[in-house]
Scaffold this active site. Structure first.
Site, short mmCIF file in Angstrom:
data_model
loop_
_atom_site.label_atom_id
_atom_site.label_comp_id
_atom_site.label_asym_id
_atom_site.label_seq_id
_atom_site.Cartn_x
_atom_site.Cartn_y
_atom_site.Cartn_z
N CYS A 48 -42.33 -46.79 -20.76
CA CYS A 48 -42.60 -47.76 -21.83
C CYS A 48 -43.11 -49.09 -21.29
O CYS A 48 -43.80 -49.83 -21.99
CB CYS A 48 -41.35 -47.96 -22.68
SG CYS A 48 -40.92 -46.50 -23.67
N ASP A 71 -24.81 -30.74 -22.47
CA ASP A 71 -26.08 -30.39 -21.83
C ASP A 71 -27.00 -29.75 -22.85
O ASP A 71 -26.53 -29.20 -23.85
CB ASP A 71 -25.87 -29.40 -20.68
CG ASP A 71 -25.78 -27.97 -21.20
OD1 ASP A 71 -26.77 -27.23 -21.10
OD2 ASP A 71 -24.71 -27.58 -21.74
N HIS A 93 -39.16 -40.28 -20.40
CA HIS A 93 -38.71 -41.17 -21.46
C HIS A 93 -37.54 -40.57 -22.25
O HIS A 93 -36.54 -41.25 -22.51
CB HIS A 93 -39.86 -41.48 -22.42
CG HIS A 93 -39.38 -42.19 -23.66
ND1 HIS A 93 -39.14 -43.55 -23.69
CD2 HIS A 93 -39.03 -41.71 -24.89
CE1 HIS A 93 -38.67 -43.88 -24.90
NE2 HIS A 93 -38.61 -42.78 -25.64
N CYS A 108 -37.60 -48.31 -19.97
CA CYS A 108 -37.94 -47.33 -18.94
C CYS A 108 -39.33 -47.61 -18.40
O CYS A 108 -40.15 -48.28 -19.04
CB CYS A 108 -37.83 -45.90 -19.48
SG CYS A 108 -39.22 -45.35 -20.50
N CYS A 137 -37.44 -50.05 -25.45
CA CYS A 137 -37.03 -49.28 -24.26
C CYS A 137 -37.56 -49.94 -23.00
O CYS A 137 -38.73 -50.38 -22.96
CB CYS A 137 -37.57 -47.86 -24.37
SG CYS A 137 -37.15 -46.81 -22.96
N ASP A 156 -24.17 -22.70 -15.24
CA ASP A 156 -23.60 -21.84 -16.25
C ASP A 156 -23.37 -20.46 -15.65
O ASP A 156 -23.72 -20.21 -14.51
CB ASP A 156 -24.49 -21.80 -17.50
CG ASP A 156 -25.86 -21.17 -17.23
OD1 ASP A 156 -26.07 -20.65 -16.13
OD2 ASP A 156 -26.70 -21.22 -18.14
#
Length: 379
Positions: A311, A268, A337, A308, A306, A94
């Site tokens: 998890c 974002d 997560h 991931c 989930c 930015d």
């Protein structure tokens, strides 16, 4: 070839959302996409390897904060931000303009630029469009942002009009000062608050300058969600179809889907990692505050839907214990997560666009997540 190009792949027949690819000097990424925020050259608690494992292909860093520490000269000496932080995929920085808004008690806006008080030391600083370009050229991101003013919400019409005109003048100065246009793309930022005519004026001013991409700024600053959606609906039609569109500072699941439906390609926000450090998780069934006492003996994963690695390997009870004890590993697990959740959400959004069913997906997701319930939380 310009540094940044946009390749349109498909428009969803049901919703009008766009599927595309943004090409950069450090690789390409599919859109719509959520970009994790690495303010100081790191996404908090995450390693580059963590981010790659969840298929993150672009991250964001902050010009103002990196200017203060370690300093753009050190980053440049290290070979640029990519080498400094060991990240070989695209980076967006930015401009520092958001600090004009967020550090309002410490700054003074002038035509030449913005006078700051360093929020760490109190030292006086002066940030101009030219200085923002100098810093970002030294940092070496793939995508740079023009220096703008992000006005508060709400703001009087005259103030907003003056702000839009100043942002347009600053955008021209940024283009003139940009030293590496063939290596780094520079996006303009459309402002104008909730005023349709000012959004149109800002967009037309910036499009006439032919930036390789455009951001919509001044949203997610306290306005109601309906106002944000309305602003997107009357702003995106003024932006070129052959260039990427970036909605700044938005990261709640509902706004990512609703933004994509309104033609946005890039998003974002610090939200997923910030709430993770407070023990708040995004799951397929809605918000889960793992700090709560009800999870002390809950040996299920955070989200049973989930896949991931958090998890698959850790329980709510264990993660609650870590977060309550302020163990950094707990913050790493919750952050991973949440970022994985949004990465998968955007993959599902892209797939729904491919299948011309994004409105159906929105309805299904909102129903499961609980957004259709009274007083539903926005994340």
């Amino acid at each position: 070839m310009p540094a940044i190009t946009y390749e349109h792949i498909k428009t969803c027949k049901q919703s009008g959302a766009r599927l595309g690819i943004v090409h950069t000097p450090h690789g390409s990424f599919e859109t719509p996409v959520f970009m994790p925020v690495g303010t100081l050259g790191t996404v908090k608690t995450m390693s580059p390897e963590d981010l790659k494992s969840m298929n993150t292909n672009i991250i964001l860093s902050n010009t103002y904060h990196l200017w203060l520490r370690p300093g753009e000269d050190i980053v440049k000496e290290a070979g640029g931000l990519h080498k400094f932080m060991n990240w070989d995929r695209p980076i967006l920085t930015d401009s520092g303009g958001f600090q004009v808004f967020s550090l309002s008690e410490l700054r003074n806006i002038k035509e030449e630029g913005v006078e700051f008080r360093n929020h760490l030391s109190g030292e006086k600083l002066f940030l101009t469009p030219e200085k923002s370009m100098e810093i970002q050229n030294a940092l070496g991101p793939d995508i740079m942002m023009a220096f703008d003013e992000c006005p508060p919400y709400p703001a009087e019409y005259k103030y907003m009009n003056d702000s839009v005109e100043r942002t347009s003048r600053w955008a021209e100065r940024c283009l003139e000062a940009h030293a590496r246009p063939n290596e780094q793309g520079l996006f303009g930022i459309v402002q104008g608050g909730e005023y349709e005519d000012l959004r149109r004026k800002s967009a037309e001013d910036l499009v006439s300058l032919d930036f390789p991409g455009y951001a919509i700024g001044g949203l997610s600053v306290g306005e109601p969600k309906d106002v944000m959606k309305q602003v997107l609906e009357f702003t995106t039609p003024f932006l070129p179809e052959d260039k990427p569109r970036y909605l700044m500072g938005v990261g709640s699941a509902d706004s990512l889907i609703d933004g994509a439906i309104r033609g946005i390609d890039m998003f974002d926000c610090v939200l997923p990692t910030r709430i993770a450090r407070n023990g708040t998780l995004m799951t397929s069934k809605g918000r889960l505050v793992v700090r709560n006492a009800q999870y002390a003996r809950d040996f299920r994963p955070l989200d049973e839907n989930c896949d991931c690695h958090v998890c698959q390997n850790y329980t709510r009870a264990y993660i609650r214990h870590l977060v309550k004890c302020k163990e950094s590993f707990g913050f790493r697990l919750t952050s991973y997560h949440n970022l994985y959740f949004l990465s998968q959400l955007m993959e599902n959004v892209r797939q729904a666009i491919r299948e011309d069913r994004l409105l159906d997906f929105r309805e299904e997701f909102f129903e499961a997540y609980g957004f259709n319930k009274p007083n539903a939380k926005n994340f």
